[in-house]
Design an enzyme around this catalytic site. Structure first.
Site: not given
Ligand code: EPU
Length: 421
Positions: A122, A307, A117, A22-23, A400
């Site tokens: 952040r 994570d 999220c 994903k990232n 997500r």
């Protein structure tokens, strides 16, 4: 509104195939904006963050073709709109990569502030510090960041990050790609998806070296051409399945992984009593679900990933003895799920950055709420080990970042279904 219903107690057995990271995907897809041509990207996960990003790009004029099996073709030759749709941008975190990509290719950008999220504050000050160092004039409003060339124009420069930031490292790499001169990023993050992004851009003609170390050098080029690229497997998705098997018990081959990326996670699971066998691109995990306590501190790569904090916490909750879990990236991340786990019978005491987890071999089912992506994944694992029916609501967070979670878990023998209200 949808929820997962999980009847706990089944061990997990069989094979699970890990999707593209994903990232990495959420960085590589906006990076295609730097390419004056067609990119064919393989191993793109079908998750909601990727779908939102593709909608943003399509709305800007990128011609996108999605094939089955995770192949996406993007033609960024004719961008007609350099203002990404703010309503879509604020639905996800990684939309901030549009800033670096647009600044580099078009010399300006106006991008709404990102969403995603919200388990912690952040900030994006390090991204903006990088853009300023490259000569951009940065104007921030409550909802937007506007970037344009400053008095001396845009050019490569040295940027020393004050905190190790994945997002800032990636954004500055993208911004520097098409600028004249050399950019050097010091104190860069080293996560595998940073290396993947650099490999993607280099395949398209960029000149980036040092990705994966704390000093990344980018020598600007005039343009990037199209090409083919395959995204790496998702370290965190793989870690989530490994943690699920460790906690629930079973024997699973987790395939399509890069074992080196996984060693920070597998070392801990082995310490807790799971048996781990590494192959070239797969990992077998065997567990009887009887784990021992351990100590984990999250750190930037190659340390234990933040994570995976929530998922390893569930392993600690069902393990024998007192475990200590310390968060060093996002202090407030415990609050997304610890209270929900406590409703299932977990004993967790959070003091500052550390959670003291007193193991309790059996959890009881409860109705719980996913407050962010990884918190939701942890609650699914907890549900797999609990007695009775666990209902996890707000699963749009989980969707997500996890491709076909119910299908993959069911194939391993889990009793889980998605229920739409
Ligand atoms: N930070 C700053 N200023 C900045 C940027 C970051 O102070 O300008 C701080 C953050 O507050 C945090 C630390 O630096 O304490 C690290 O943040 P980083 O920038 O590395 O996080 P990110 O790029 O926003 C990515 C992942 C996250 C993952 C973190 C840390 C993406 C899209 N997101 O976020 O992934 O937790 O790195 O590894 O790549 C997830 O996948 O569930 C997820 C949240």
């Amino acid at each position: 509104m949808a929820r997962y219903e999980i009847i706990g107690g089944n061990q997990l057995n069989g094979t699970v195939t890990i999707s593209g990271a994903k990232n990495a995907a959420v960085a590589i897809l906006p990076a295609a904006l730097l390419v004056n041509g067609k990119c064919r990207v393989e191993n793109v996960p079908d998750i909601s963050d990727v779908r939102i990003l593709l909608s943003i790009l399509e709305d800007m004029g990128v011609v996108i073709q999605r094939e089955p099996n995770g192949v996406v073709e993007l033609d960024c030759t004719n961008i007609r709109n350099t203002n990404p749709n703010p309503e879509l941008v604020c639905k996800m975190r990684a939309s901030y990569y549009l800033m670096g990509a647009l600044l580099s290719r078009f010399g300006k950008a106006s991008v709404a502030l990102p969403g995603g999220c919200s388990f912690a504050s952040r900030p994006i000050d390090q991204h903006l510090k990088g853009f300023r160092a490259l000569g951009a004039k940065v104007t921030e409003t409550e909802e937007y960041v506007h970037l344009e060339p400053g008095e001396n124009g845009l050019q490569g420069n040295r940027v020393s990050l004050d905190v190790v930031s994945v997002g800032a490292t990636i954004n500055i790499i993208m911004a520097a790609c098409l600028l004249p001169g050399q950019t050097i990023i010091e104190n860069a993050a080293k996560e595998p998806h940073i290396v993947d992004l650099a490999n993607f851009l280099n395949t398209m003609g960029a000149r980036i070296s040092g990705a994966g170390t704390d000093t990344v050098k980018i020598r600007g080029v005039e343009s990037l051409q199209g090409g083919n690229y395959a995204i790496i497997p998702d370290q965190i998705e793989a870690g989530t399945y490994l943690a699920a098997v460790a906690a629930a018990g079973g024997n699973v081959l987790v395939q399509n992984v890069i074992p080196k990326h996984m060693s920070c996670i597998t070392t801990k699971l082995a310490e807790m009593g799971a048996k781990i066998i590494n192959y070239d691109d797969a990992i077998r995990i065997q567990s009887d679900g009887k784990l021992h306590c351990t100590t984990v501190k999250t750190r930037p790569y190659p340390g234990f990933p933040t994570d995976m904090q929530a998922q390893i916490c569930v392993c600690m909750v069902v393990a024998e003895g007192l475990s200590k879990l310390t968060e060093s990236v996002y202090e407030t991340r415990f609050f997304g799920y610890c209270s929900e786990l406590e409703r299932m019978g977990a004993h967790i005491e959070v003091i500052g950055k550390t959670a003291n987890v007193t193991g309790r071999p059996k959890l009881r089912a409860a109705d719980v709420v996913a407050r962010d992506l990884r918190a939701g994944a942890a609650l699914v694992i907890a549900g797999l080990t609990a007695e009775g029916v666990t209902r996890v609501s707000d699963i749009h967070y989980v969707e997500r970042g996890y491709e076909r979670l119910v299908e993959k878990m069911t194939a391993l023998g889990a009793n889980i279904r998605k229920v739409e209200d």
